[in-house]
Design an enzyme around this catalytic site. Structure first.
Site, PDB file in Angstrom:
ATOM      1  N   ARG A  62       0.873  -1.182   0.000  1.00 36.83           N
ATOM      2  CA  ARG A  62       0.000   0.000   0.000  1.00 36.83           C
ATOM      3  C   ARG A  62       0.899   1.218   0.000  1.00 36.83           C
ATOM      4  NH1 ARG A  62      -4.374  -1.773   4.716  1.00 36.83           N
ATOM      5  NH2 ARG A  62      -4.912  -3.761   3.749  1.00 36.83           N
ATOM      6  N   HIS A  69     -10.718 -14.705   5.134  1.00 38.78           N
ATOM      7  CA  HIS A  69     -12.094 -14.290   4.861  1.00 38.78           C
ATOM      8  C   HIS A  69     -12.998 -15.471   5.093  1.00 38.78           C
ATOM      9  CE1 HIS A  69      -9.693 -11.197   2.794  1.00 38.78           C
ATOM     10  NE2 HIS A  69     -10.628 -10.415   3.298  1.00 38.78           N
TER      11      HIS A  69
END
Length: 655
Positions: free
Chosen positions: A371, A393
């Site tokens: 990022r 997830h």
RNA sequence: GCUGGCGUAGCUCAACUGGCAGAGCACCUGUUUUGUAAACAGGCGGUUAGGGGUUCAAGUCCCCUCGCUAGCUCCA
């Protein structure tokens, strides 16, 4: 109605006044000792200088004295706000020209001491809105004008003054304050920084001066000592000293993990991996670089574009005399480094027809993420541009959410316990304002309830962070403080009905029809890098035997024992232990010193005596000298400490 | 990104108002053969972050870039 008297008079009359009391609390409101009120002694709760409320009074009064000094030394400087904070206070100024220098701070401190010495009373007067506006308008204090405008109608507007004649200083202020400036005994200005007016980056930047104040000089010194100790534990310092990681300009804000740091990092990951099999997770490995189309689908290109690294290949370039440039119109084609794993996981989920029988599906991924963080926000390992998460997830049905939360919190607890984290702040971040959220109120009610039920069932205390949730769903955040009291989010679990929608994910239910799964984003460490950094500070670099890159070091008394030392190393390595030997020509004292600085859990001293007895002289980092032990006996001890802590075996770890 | 500060040997730090780039530790070599927090001696080590400018002369002054840093803002 009792007559109006000062709390000091009221307390004194009742014989309840002593010199530690600097203010009183009346029906939950803190009020001055010296401002007349209508109250009886039984209604007053004394506030002492050493209590948090008392400290706040001292610090806020100190902020006034500082603003007075600043305006005297730097005419034309406008005042704004100056509250007490956790361990001190600050005051924001609008100073024409340049900011404050360190020399300025020292001069301001001197000027403050003069005000303190004058022992001038703090006086409270109430005025009408118009009077206040006129007064600060005449003084050119435009920010104060805005502050007065922001005071709700009907509320009393009070001024606080200290000093006399030409050196009188006045501020619009709720109070309370100490009775007079002479009560301020220990003051220190610490640093300057910029801060936006009203915290909005579109507003002008003000000059903020931070300082602190205590009831006594001793308390101030103790505070400064603790600050220094905290600096000693700073993970950036320990990372260098213990040779755990380094940073280099060739990759700004992206850590290089050195062998010792990389070992611990991998051990942390392995530990979580080990728990995953018990908690029913499947690990996947996903690509690093993606067609931007993926992030268009996930919504990242819209919301997260500024934070993404983009890549090009030769065929996207066109050559210019002054260098290659991205071909016009092809910017959108440039591949992207993934900033998150969720899109890949949605691709996997959507890759074939799924049945309700597969749910809940817990998909874990330790993939490396990139990022682009803005220049001013990167910080050691705590905020980096290249990192991995213990990410997973969970695809499940709406009904399964609460159970998944409970199970996740149990897992998270187990992990935090293993790393000796007892104090974690938990926040439940709830729905943002209506114009910034998706989904119906009923859905939000349900998802927030699912999260809070999970927390309640786990018996955890938490704070509500209203409006802090993501636009698609609420989240639970787990925060800890670093050595310098900066707060960092570690773990999180977030409720996300949005991503499955965007990827059009579905499963076939018992009823034979298609249904949309819910997706839960969750991590325990959060960023492994950040967790490592916080853990370095938490442990002070004293890694427990199960995590330590080298569990022991063999120290020879002289070169005469080299052969035996090698033998000991071989045997212990053969038993599966991690260790090394110091065969240098240093004297034993120096070897011990070096080994201590590198924080080996155990030092094994070997000389002729030990060689004779098939033993080693054991010195533990945490428990001191343990005396001679047989090599086999030591091996057994170290091996038992080499396993990660498991449920019901809390006997290991940092001391 | 914004406002300040900082950047000298691998590390920690010196070098006055511009005037010969240094110390300790680490590293290498030698001597010492050592018993629970630093043996002794010698040696190696520098584009003073990078670039430009001012000056007889720049680590030092000015400008730009990069990085670090304290905060602010940001962290779907």
């Amino acid at each position: 109605m009792p007559e109006r008297k000062t709390p000091r008079e009221i307390l004194a009359a009742a014989g309840a006044l002593d010199k530690d009391i600097i203010a009183v609390s009346l029906h939950g409101r803190t009020v001055d000792l010296h401002t007349p009120i209508a109250a009886t002694v039984s209604e007053l709760k004394p506030i002492r200088a050493t209590s948090p409320e008392g400290l706040a009074v001292i610090r806020h009064s100190t902020a006034h004295v500082m603003a007075d000094a600043v305006q005297r030394l730097f005419p034309g400087t406008k005042v704004t706000i100056g509250p007490a904070i956790d361990d001190g206070f600050y005051y924001d100024f609008d100073k024409p020209g340049s900011g404050f220098t360190d020399e300025d701070l020292r001069a301001i401190e001197q000027a403050m001491l003069a005000v303190v010495k004058a022992d001038s009373p703090f006086r409270r007067v109430t005025v009408t809105r118009d009077e206040a506006k006129r007064m600060f308008g005449a003084m050119g204090e435009t920010y104060k004008g805005e502050i007065i405008d922001a005071i709700p109608e009907g509320e009393e507007i009070s001024l606080y003054k200290h000093g006399a004649g030409p050196s009188e200083w006045v501020d619009v202020c709720e109070g309370p304050h100490v009775p007079s400036t002479g009560w301020l005994k220990a003051i220190k200005l610490t640093h300057v920084a910029g801060a936006y007016w009203r915290g909005d980056e579109r507003n002008p930047m003000l000059q903020r001066i931070y300082g602190t104040a205590f009831p006594t000089a001793e308390a101030l010194e103790e505070h400064l000592r603790l600050l220094e100790q905290a600096r000693q534990r700073d993970h950036r310092k320990l990372g260098k000293e213990l040779e755990l990681f380094l940073f280099d300009e060739v990759a700004p804000a992206m850590p290089f993990f050195l062998p010792r740091g990389a070992f611990i990092y991998q051990r942390m990951v392995d530990y979580v991996r080990g728990l995953y099999s018990r908690y029913g997770y499947d690990e996947v490995i996903t690509p690093q670089v993606f067609d931007p189309e993926l992030f268009r689908t996930s919504g990242h290109l819209g919301h997260y574009n500024d934070n993404m690294y983009r890549l090009w290949t030769e065929d996207l370039l066109e050559k210019h005399p002054d260098g290659a440039k991205l071909r016009p119109g092809l910017q959108a084609e440039a591949f992207a480094l993934k900033p998150m794993n969720c899109p890949s996981h949605c691709v996997i989920f959507g890759s074939k027809r799924r049945s309700y029988r597969e749910l809940p599906w817990r998909m874990a991924d330790f993939g490396r993420l990139h990022r682009y963080e803005r220049g001013g926000v990167v910080h050691g390992l705590a905020r980096v541009r290249s990192f991995a998460q213990d990410d997973a997830h969970i695809f499940c049905t709406r009904e399964q959410v609460a159970g998944e939360i409970t199970s996740f919190i149990a897992l998270l607890h187990e992990v935090y316990r293993a790393f000796q984290f007892e104090k974690i702040d938990i926040k439940l971040a709830t729905r943002p304002p209506a114009d910034k959220r998706l989904g119906s109120d009923a859905e939000w009610d349900q998802s927030e309830r699912a999260l809070s039920e999970g927390l309640d069932r786990a018996g955890l205390k938490y704070e509500i962070a209203p409006g802090e949730g993501a636009f698609y769903g609420p989240k639970i955040e787990f925060h800890v403080h670093d050595a310098l009291k900066r707060s960092w989010q570690l773990g999180t679990i977030q409720y996300d009905p949005n991503m499955p929608e965007r990827f059009n994910l579905s499963y076939v239910g018992e009823d034979g029809k298609d249904h949309r799964p819910i997706m839960l984003h969750r991590a325990i460490f959060g960023s492994i890098e950040r967790f490592f950094g916080v853990y370095i500070e938490h442990s002070g670099g004293n890694f427990p035997t199960w995590l330590a890159p080298k569990q022991a070091i063999v120290l020879t008394v002289s070169e005469k024992s080299d052969a035996y030392a090698r033998q000991v190393v071989d045997r212990l390595r053969g038993a599966g232990l991690r260790l090394e030997a110091d065969l240098s020509s240093d004297k034993l004292g120096a070897k011990i010193r070096n080994a201590r600085l590198l924080r080996y859990p155990y030092m094994l001293v070997v000389g002729p005596k030990e060689a004779e007895a098939d033993s080693v002289g054991v010195r533990s980092r945490d428990a001191g000298e343990l005396g001679a032990m047989k090599v086999d006996e030591l091996a057994a001890r170290l091996l038992s400490e080499s396993r990660p802590p498991a449920e019901g075996r809390a006997d290991q770890g940092v001391h």
